[in-house]
Motif scaffolding. Structure first.
Motif, PDB file in Angstrom:
ATOM      1  N   VAL A  58     -11.660  -8.437 -31.816  1.00  0.00           N
ATOM      2  CA  VAL A  58     -10.995  -9.182 -30.765  1.00  0.00           C
ATOM      3  C   VAL A  58     -11.842  -8.686 -29.482  1.00  0.00           C
ATOM      4  O   VAL A  58     -11.946  -9.418 -28.604  1.00  0.00           O
ATOM      5  CB  VAL A  58      -9.733  -8.898 -30.271  1.00  0.00           C
ATOM      6  N   LYS A  59     -12.771  -7.441 -29.544  1.00  0.00           N
ATOM      7  CA  LYS A  59     -13.664  -7.140 -28.482  1.00  0.00           C
ATOM      8  C   LYS A  59     -12.963  -7.215 -27.130  1.00  0.00           C
ATOM      9  O   LYS A  59     -13.416  -8.250 -26.241  1.00  0.00           O
ATOM     10  CB  LYS A  59     -14.935  -8.002 -28.579  1.00  0.00           C
ATOM     11  N   PRO A  60     -11.967  -6.607 -26.782  1.00  0.00           N
ATOM     12  CA  PRO A  60     -11.552  -6.372 -25.521  1.00  0.00           C
ATOM     13  C   PRO A  60     -12.152  -5.830 -24.499  1.00  0.00           C
ATOM     14  O   PRO A  60     -13.345  -4.930 -24.803  1.00  0.00           O
ATOM     15  CB  PRO A  60     -10.360  -5.295 -25.948  1.00  0.00           C
ATOM     16  N   ASP A  61     -12.026  -5.895 -23.105  1.00  0.00           N
ATOM     17  CA  ASP A  61     -12.698  -5.411 -22.148  1.00  0.00           C
ATOM     18  C   ASP A  61     -11.956  -4.048 -21.732  1.00  0.00           C
ATOM     19  O   ASP A  61     -12.475  -3.389 -21.247  1.00  0.00           O
ATOM     20  CB  ASP A  61     -12.770  -6.221 -20.940  1.00  0.00           C
ATOM     21  N   ILE A  62     -10.638  -4.017 -22.018  1.00  0.00           N
ATOM     22  CA  ILE A  62      -9.597  -2.832 -21.454  1.00  0.00           C
ATOM     23  C   ILE A  62      -8.584  -2.868 -22.609  1.00  0.00           C
ATOM     24  O   ILE A  62      -8.182  -3.722 -23.190  1.00  0.00           O
ATOM     25  CB  ILE A  62      -9.035  -3.178 -20.231  1.00  0.00           C
ATOM     26  N   VAL A  63      -8.425  -1.611 -22.840  1.00  0.00           N
ATOM     27  CA  VAL A  63      -7.304  -1.488 -23.798  1.00  0.00           C
ATOM     28  C   VAL A  63      -6.189  -0.432 -23.285  1.00  0.00           C
ATOM     29  O   VAL A  63      -6.311   0.639 -22.517  1.00  0.00           O
ATOM     30  CB  VAL A  63      -7.759  -0.424 -25.292  1.00  0.00           C
ATOM     31  N   LEU A  64      -4.792  -0.857 -23.507  1.00  0.00           N
ATOM     32  CA  LEU A  64      -3.846  -0.019 -22.938  1.00  0.00           C
ATOM     33  C   LEU A  64      -3.074   0.412 -24.172  1.00  0.00           C
ATOM     34  O   LEU A  64      -2.816  -0.265 -25.103  1.00  0.00           O
ATOM     35  CB  LEU A  64      -2.874  -0.875 -22.041  1.00  0.00           C
ATOM     36  N   ILE A  65      -2.893   1.809 -24.216  1.00  0.00           N
ATOM     37  CA  ILE A  65      -2.138   2.474 -25.379  1.00  0.00           C
ATOM     38  C   ILE A  65      -0.807   2.998 -24.663  1.00  0.00           C
ATOM     39  O   ILE A  65      -0.682   3.519 -23.580  1.00  0.00           O
ATOM     40  CB  ILE A  65      -3.061   3.768 -25.637  1.00  0.00           C
ATOM     41  N   GLY A 147       1.483  -5.565 -22.758  1.00  0.00           N
ATOM     42  CA  GLY A 147       0.541  -6.451 -22.025  1.00  0.00           C
ATOM     43  C   GLY A 147       1.076  -7.216 -20.921  1.00  0.00           C
ATOM     44  O   GLY A 147       0.409  -7.332 -20.243  1.00  0.00           O
ATOM     45  N   THR A 148       2.278  -7.669 -20.639  1.00  0.00           N
ATOM     46  CA  THR A 148       2.861  -8.273 -19.276  1.00  0.00           C
ATOM     47  C   THR A 148       2.525  -7.031 -18.504  1.00  0.00           C
ATOM     48  O   THR A 148       2.085  -7.461 -17.214  1.00  0.00           O
ATOM     49  CB  THR A 148       4.268  -8.545 -19.533  1.00  0.00           C
ATOM     50  N   TYR A 149       3.052  -5.737 -18.651  1.00  0.00           N
ATOM     51  CA  TYR A 149       2.782  -5.000 -17.507  1.00  0.00           C
ATOM     52  C   TYR A 149       1.172  -5.058 -17.111  1.00  0.00           C
ATOM     53  O   TYR A 149       0.724  -4.799 -16.023  1.00  0.00           O
ATOM     54  CB  TYR A 149       3.003  -3.662 -18.182  1.00  0.00           C
ATOM     55  N   GLY A 150       0.288  -4.939 -18.099  1.00  0.00           N
ATOM     56  CA  GLY A 150      -1.271  -4.975 -17.874  1.00  0.00           C
ATOM     57  C   GLY A 150      -1.753  -5.984 -17.168  1.00  0.00           C
ATOM     58  O   GLY A 150      -2.398  -5.713 -16.063  1.00  0.00           O
ATOM     59  N   ILE A 151      -1.302  -7.170 -17.359  1.00  0.00           N
ATOM     60  CA  ILE A 151      -1.750  -8.150 -16.656  1.00  0.00           C
ATOM     61  C   ILE A 151      -1.349  -8.366 -15.193  1.00  0.00           C
ATOM     62  O   ILE A 151      -1.904  -8.890 -14.166  1.00  0.00           O
ATOM     63  CB  ILE A 151      -1.553  -9.808 -17.268  1.00  0.00           C
ATOM     64  N   GLU A 152       0.110  -7.526 -14.935  1.00  0.00           N
ATOM     65  CA  GLU A 152       0.337  -7.566 -13.429  1.00  0.00           C
ATOM     66  C   GLU A 152      -0.076  -6.418 -12.657  1.00  0.00           C
ATOM     67  O   GLU A 152      -0.066  -6.452 -11.736  1.00  0.00           O
ATOM     68  CB  GLU A 152       2.118  -7.626 -13.608  1.00  0.00           C
ATOM     69  N   ASN A 153      -0.749  -5.119 -13.594  1.00  0.00           N
ATOM     70  CA  ASN A 153      -0.858  -4.040 -12.883  1.00  0.00           C
ATOM     71  C   ASN A 153      -2.233  -3.400 -13.106  1.00  0.00           C
ATOM     72  O   ASN A 153      -2.692  -2.728 -12.130  1.00  0.00           O
ATOM     73  CB  ASN A 153      -0.211  -2.953 -13.322  1.00  0.00           C
ATOM     74  N   ILE A 154      -3.080  -4.097 -14.007  1.00  0.00           N
ATOM     75  CA  ILE A 154      -4.381  -3.524 -14.030  1.00  0.00           C
ATOM     76  C   ILE A 154      -5.422  -4.267 -13.407  1.00  0.00           C
ATOM     77  O   ILE A 154      -5.355  -5.414 -13.465  1.00  0.00           O
ATOM     78  CB  ILE A 154      -4.771  -3.307 -15.672  1.00  0.00           C
ATOM     79  N   LYS A 155      -6.327  -3.906 -12.499  1.00  0.00           N
ATOM     80  CA  LYS A 155      -7.052  -4.644 -11.677  1.00  0.00           C
ATOM     81  C   LYS A 155      -8.399  -4.403 -12.293  1.00  0.00           C
ATOM     82  O   LYS A 155      -8.708  -3.393 -12.459  1.00  0.00           O
ATOM     83  CB  LYS A 155      -7.045  -3.966 -10.301  1.00  0.00           C
TER      84      LYS A 155
END
Length: 155
Positions: A58-65, A147-155
């Motif tokens: 998927v080649k992500p730009d950022i990973v949340l664990i 992921g929902t958290y990520g799109i709202e909180n990771i800048k």
């Protein structure tokens, strides 16, 4: 967060939920699984390989664990911490930015309530159904919540 691919992982050594958010929207999700009858070290190795393959695909730009949390069993806590460590080592090696997110943070963002873990898992599945119109497993639902958290909180 601008037009990036965000991969989230709700990791375990048997079932790892994942979600890909792209351009601040849900893209895809699923569950990686390995044979639960394997010994702990073999499951850890196999899940690590599954996660590496997913990242390369998927080649992500950022990973949340999702951060590891203690749930009554020291052996499980240790194994999950080891899995988190090998994932982090791979992300360091690839110079891929990542964040470790406490479950309380993404659950708060998604409005997930419940006293018992089982109730929270069910409420997360309901959240995913209501938000994304998806019927998914507990592991996949947790990854989508992250992921929902990520799109709202990771800048």
């Amino acid at each position: 967060m601008k037009n990036i691919k965000l991969l989230t992982l709700d990791q375990s050594t048997t079932f790892t939920g994942w979600c890909l958010m792209e351009n601040k929207k849900y893209d895809s999700s699923g569950v990686l699984s390995v044979n639960k009858d394997e010994d702990t070290i073999e499951r850890l190795k196999l899940m690590y390989e599954e996660i590496v393959n997913l990242i390369n695909r998927v080649k992500p730009d950022i990973v949340l664990i999702e951060d590891v949390q203690f749930q009554r069993n020291y052996s499980t806590y240790r194994t999950l911490s080891q899995l988190q460590g090998v994932i982090m080592a791979y992300l360091f090696e690839k110079d891929l930015p990542f964040y470790i997110i406490p479950s309380t943070a993404w659950k708060s963002c998604c409005g997930i309530k419940g006293k018992a873990r089982k109730e929270q898992k069910k409420n997360t599945q309901i959240f995913v159904k209501n938000t994304y119109n998806l019927d998914v497993s507990e592991d996949e639902a947790d990854a989508i919540g992250l992921g929902t958290y990520g799109i709202e909180n990771i800048k």
